[in-house]
Design a protein around this motif. Structure first.
Motif, short mmCIF file in Angstrom:
data_model
loop_
_atom_site.label_atom_id
_atom_site.label_comp_id
_atom_site.label_asym_id
_atom_site.label_seq_id
_atom_site.Cartn_x
_atom_site.Cartn_y
_atom_site.Cartn_z
N VAL A 138 -2.41 2.01 -4.69
CA VAL A 138 -1.85 3.36 -4.70
C VAL A 138 -2.88 4.31 -4.05
CG1 VAL A 138 -0.88 5.22 -6.09
CG2 VAL A 138 -0.53 2.84 -6.78
N CYS A 139 -2.54 4.81 -2.87
CA CYS A 139 -3.43 5.72 -2.13
C CYS A 139 -2.65 7.00 -1.88
CB CYS A 139 -3.84 5.09 -0.80
SG CYS A 139 -4.58 3.45 -0.97
N SER A 140 -2.27 7.67 -2.97
CA SER A 140 -1.25 8.71 -2.89
C SER A 140 -1.81 10.12 -2.67
CB SER A 140 -0.40 8.67 -4.17
OG SER A 140 -1.24 8.64 -5.29
N GLY A 141 -3.14 10.26 -2.55
CA GLY A 141 -3.70 11.56 -2.18
C GLY A 141 -3.63 12.61 -3.29
N ALA A 142 -3.74 13.86 -2.87
CA ALA A 142 -3.84 14.96 -3.83
C ALA A 142 -2.90 16.09 -3.43
CB ALA A 142 -5.27 15.49 -3.83
N THR A 143 -2.76 17.04 -4.31
CA THR A 143 -2.08 18.29 -3.96
C THR A 143 -2.95 19.45 -4.44
OG1 THR A 143 -0.86 18.22 -6.03
CG2 THR A 143 0.29 17.41 -4.10
N ASP A 144 -2.54 20.65 -4.09
CA ASP A 144 -3.27 21.83 -4.56
C ASP A 144 -3.27 21.86 -6.08
OD1 ASP A 144 -3.54 23.76 -2.06
OD2 ASP A 144 -1.54 22.88 -1.98
N ARG A 145 -4.36 22.38 -6.63
CA ARG A 145 -4.39 22.64 -8.08
C ARG A 145 -4.17 24.14 -8.24
NH1 ARG A 145 -9.27 21.43 -12.32
NH2 ARG A 145 -7.92 20.97 -14.10
N LEU A 146 -3.13 24.49 -8.95
CA LEU A 146 -2.75 25.91 -8.99
C LEU A 146 -2.90 26.49 -10.39
CD1 LEU A 146 0.40 25.77 -6.71
CD2 LEU A 146 -1.87 26.64 -6.15
N ALA A 147 -3.35 27.73 -10.42
CA ALA A 147 -3.40 28.49 -11.67
C ALA A 147 -2.46 29.68 -11.49
CB ALA A 147 -4.82 28.97 -11.93
N GLY A 185 -10.49 3.07 -0.09
CA GLY A 185 -9.33 2.27 0.31
C GLY A 185 -9.74 0.86 0.69
N ARG A 186 -10.80 0.77 1.47
CA ARG A 186 -11.27 -0.56 1.90
C ARG A 186 -11.74 -1.38 0.69
NH1 ARG A 186 -12.27 -2.96 6.50
NH2 ARG A 186 -13.63 -4.77 6.41
N GLY A 189 -5.22 4.75 2.56
CA GLY A 189 -4.20 3.73 2.80
C GLY A 189 -4.43 2.99 4.12
N VAL A 190 -4.83 3.73 5.16
CA VAL A 190 -5.05 3.10 6.46
C VAL A 190 -6.21 2.11 6.38
CG1 VAL A 190 -5.80 3.53 8.85
CG2 VAL A 190 -4.03 4.95 7.82
N ARG A 191 -7.30 2.54 5.72
CA ARG A 191 -8.46 1.62 5.63
C ARG A 191 -8.15 0.44 4.72
NH1 ARG A 191 -10.13 2.63 10.34
NH2 ARG A 191 -11.03 4.67 10.66
N ALA A 192 -7.31 0.64 3.70
CA ALA A 192 -6.90 -0.48 2.85
C ALA A 192 -6.08 -1.47 3.69
CB ALA A 192 -6.06 0.03 1.68
N ALA A 193 -5.13 -0.95 4.47
CA ALA A 193 -4.28 -1.82 5.29
C ALA A 193 -5.13 -2.58 6.31
CB ALA A 193 -3.23 -0.97 6.00
N GLN A 194 -6.12 -1.87 6.87
CA GLN A 194 -6.97 -2.51 7.88
C GLN A 194 -7.75 -3.68 7.26
OE1 GLN A 194 -10.18 0.00 9.32
NE2 GLN A 194 -9.80 -0.71 11.41
N ALA A 195 -8.27 -3.49 6.05
CA ALA A 195 -9.01 -4.57 5.40
C ALA A 195 -8.08 -5.75 5.11
CB ALA A 195 -9.64 -4.05 4.10
N VAL A 211 0.87 -1.18 0.00
CA VAL A 211 0.00 0.00 0.00
C VAL A 211 0.90 1.23 0.00
CG1 VAL A 211 -1.78 1.26 1.30
CG2 VAL A 211 -1.71 -1.25 1.41
N VAL A 212 0.67 2.14 -0.93
CA VAL A 212 1.41 3.42 -0.90
C VAL A 212 0.47 4.47 -0.31
CG1 VAL A 212 2.54 5.23 -2.23
CG2 VAL A 212 2.80 2.85 -2.91
N GLY A 213 0.88 5.06 0.82
CA GLY A 213 0.06 6.10 1.44
C GLY A 213 -0.54 5.63 2.75
N ALA A 214 -0.33 6.42 3.81
CA ALA A 214 -0.93 6.10 5.11
C ALA A 214 -1.90 7.20 5.52
CB ALA A 214 0.15 5.89 6.16
N GLY A 215 -2.66 7.69 4.52
CA GLY A 215 -3.76 8.62 4.79
C GLY A 215 -5.02 7.78 4.98
#
Ligand SMILES: Cc1cc2nc3c(=O)[nH]c(=O)nc-3n(C[C@H](O)[C@H](O)[C@H](O)COP(=O)(O)OP(=O)(O)OC[C@H]3O[C@@H](n4cnc5c(N)ncnc54)[C@H](O)[C@@H]3O)c2cc1C
Length: 465
Positions: free
Chosen positions: A116-125, A322-323, A18-24, A11-15
């Motif tokens: 892959v539970c890699s989350g997001a970043t800001d979307r910038l203009a 994630g789950r 990712g946490v709920r994927a790991a738990q399952a 699992v990539v990501g412990a947000g």
């Protein structure tokens, strides 16, 4: 320990996803590897404060405190049952192998299934002048507050659109910082289709309205339907203010010493790209997203995507996704206990995610990406802050080299070739190129991800050789 024949799941990501994927996976009897580049688990929204900081949950997470506490508690309980590798970057992906690096030490992890539970970043203009010192993304402004209990300036303007714009501004007000204005590029009246989507999660929509009321009560100037003109100031002294056209076309100036900028979020899709997952253009949010089925299966067998790294569904959506993705992976691997869990739970999880997706589309319509802004961006405005590539250089690149595709324009101009690898400038660069070519933005393609997905330490010789 799971049996030697147990499938190898990473699992990539412990947000939240990712946490709920790991738990399952643990519930099904596995001991997955969980990789996260962060120092602590929790991901973005439930970011844990550094060790030694003692602010309470209510103070740090507000209305989301019970969810944050539950996620942290559940991950703490999983610690002995997962192979958790913090401060570890997943920097490349080759078929069946994830390449990681921790403290300069490279490692290759073979997997049967990758989540892959890699989350997001800001979307910038880009806004003319946004390269000046004192200009931050909304996320950075929030991280400064959450992680270090400090504000980005003594008088801050927030400019952009999306729920995070109001949330971060309200968090600054609550923390005692001075917020000079909140300037939203979205029109004052959202289209009806947006309202229908937002009503899919009425409580959340109501919370958004409460934030606006809270800002008004605090005396913060709120403007909707603005068109950014410039981040004022000088290269020597940094930000001094923001000027915009208001909804009536009049110029308004707001003095400040720091600006938080952001237009909602963009999914972190580089690993999906390196896994050669197919992407499709989504007109509502005007971005390329990996193709997924209802459970999070990508087009690449063995690669599953969940959470904001796949679709911006928010934290509750990330937990469900994630789950579901973890259970789908186990079912596909023929893992009997996992398949039983999948069969009993997938229908409910899919229903939850469908509701979240209606809300996501509503948000995208209510707080649209400011596509019209790019045509008016002056030539001298910096688009790619890493490589200092301006809007004019991109336009010249189209005129002089005939680049009608973003990766070609990248080769000629270096746009997206710097530290952020196009994560912050890629969407805007595509809009500027498309406008210069008079093509729809989807016709100029998307910047392809390259390894390393994020900067690596220079002394990682084995990795680079
Ligand atoms: C800057 C920002 C601020 C936000 N603030 C709020 C907020 O205040 N309230 C709210 O409701 N929502 C907020 N959101 C949205 C919310 O954070 C997400 O909806 C939620 O966290 C999604 O969970 P997730 O598990 O998908 O991703 P995340 O919580 O983002 O977790 C992803 C994890 O993956 C790790 N990771 C990513 N790539 C790699 C890699 N290559 N190698 C190793 N590890 C990697 C990251 O370190 C991170 O810990 C915010 C989002 C952002 C980007």
């Amino acid at each position: 320990m799971s049996a030697p024949s147990a499938p190898r799941v990473v699992v990539v990501g412990a947000g939240p996803a990712g946490v709920r994927a790991a738990q399952a996976l643990v519930e099904a009897g596995l001991r997955p590897v969980v990789i996260d580049e962060g120092r602590r688990d929790g991901g973005q929204i439930y970011r844990r404060q550094p060790e030694g900081f003692t602010r309470g949950y209510a103070k740090l997470y507000g209305s989301e405190a019970p969810k944050a506490e539950a996620l942290h508690r559940d991950f703490d309980a999983l610690r002995g049952k997962v192979d958790y590798r913090s401060e570890t970057l997943a920097w490349n992906l080759t078929p069946g192998e994830l390449h990681t690096v921790r403290a300069g030490e490279p490692q290759v992890l073979p997997f049967d299934a990758l989540l892959v539970c890699s989350g997001a970043t800001d979307r910038l203009a880009p806004v003319n002048g946004w390269h000046r010192a004192g200009c931050y993304s909304l996320g950075a402004a929030q991280i400064a507050l959450k992680a270090q209990a400090c504000a980005i300036g003594s008088k801050v303007v927030f400019l952009g659109s999306g729920p995070l714009l109001y949330l971060v501004a309200a968090q600054y007000v609550q923390a005692g910082a001075q917020v000079a204005a909140v300037l939203d590029t979205a029109p004052a009246r959202p289209p009806l289709a947006a309202l229908a989507g937002l009503l899919a999660r009425p409580r959340l929509a109501l919370r958004g309205l409460q934030l606006i009321r809270q800002l008004r009560r605090a005396g913060v100037a709120l403007r909707k339907g603005v068109r950014p003109l410039e981040i004022l100031g000088s290269d020597e002294h940094g930000v001094a203010g923001v000027s915009v056209f208001d909804a009536h076309g009049d110029v308004q100036r707001f003095d400040c010493d720091a600006v938080g900028l952001g237009w909602h979020l963009r999914a972190e899709t580089q690993l999906a790209d390196l896994a050669r997952c197919e992407f499709a253009f989504e007109p509502t949010s005007r971005q390329w997203l990996p193709r997924l089925d209802e459970d999070g299966r990508s087009s690449t067998p063995g690669v599953y995507l969940a959470g904001d790294g796949a679709r911006i569904l928010g934290a509750d959506g990330a937990e469900a996704a994630g789950r579901l993705a973890a259970l789908a992976a186990l079912s596909d691997l023929g893992h009997a206990p996992g398949r039983a869990l999948y069969q009993s739970q997938h229908a409910d999880l899919r229903r939850t995610l469908a509701t979240m997706d209606r809300f996501r589309r509503g948000l995208a319509l209510a707080f649209p990406w400011p596509q019209a802004q790019f045509a008016g961006l002056p030539d001298q405005a910096v688009v790619c802050r890493c490589e200092a590539v301006t809007a004019g250089e991109l336009r010249r690149c189209v005129d002089q080299t005939g680049s009608r595709e973003v990766n070609r324009a990248k080769a000629f101009s270096r746009v997206g070739m710097g530290r952020c690898q196009g994560r912050y400038c890629g969407h805007a660069a595509a809009e500027i190129i498309a406008h210069a070519c008079r093509l729809p933005v989807e016709d100029v393609g998307r910047l392809r991800a390259q390894a390393p997905v994020k900067p690596l330490p220079m002394d990682t010789r084995e990795v680079l050789s």
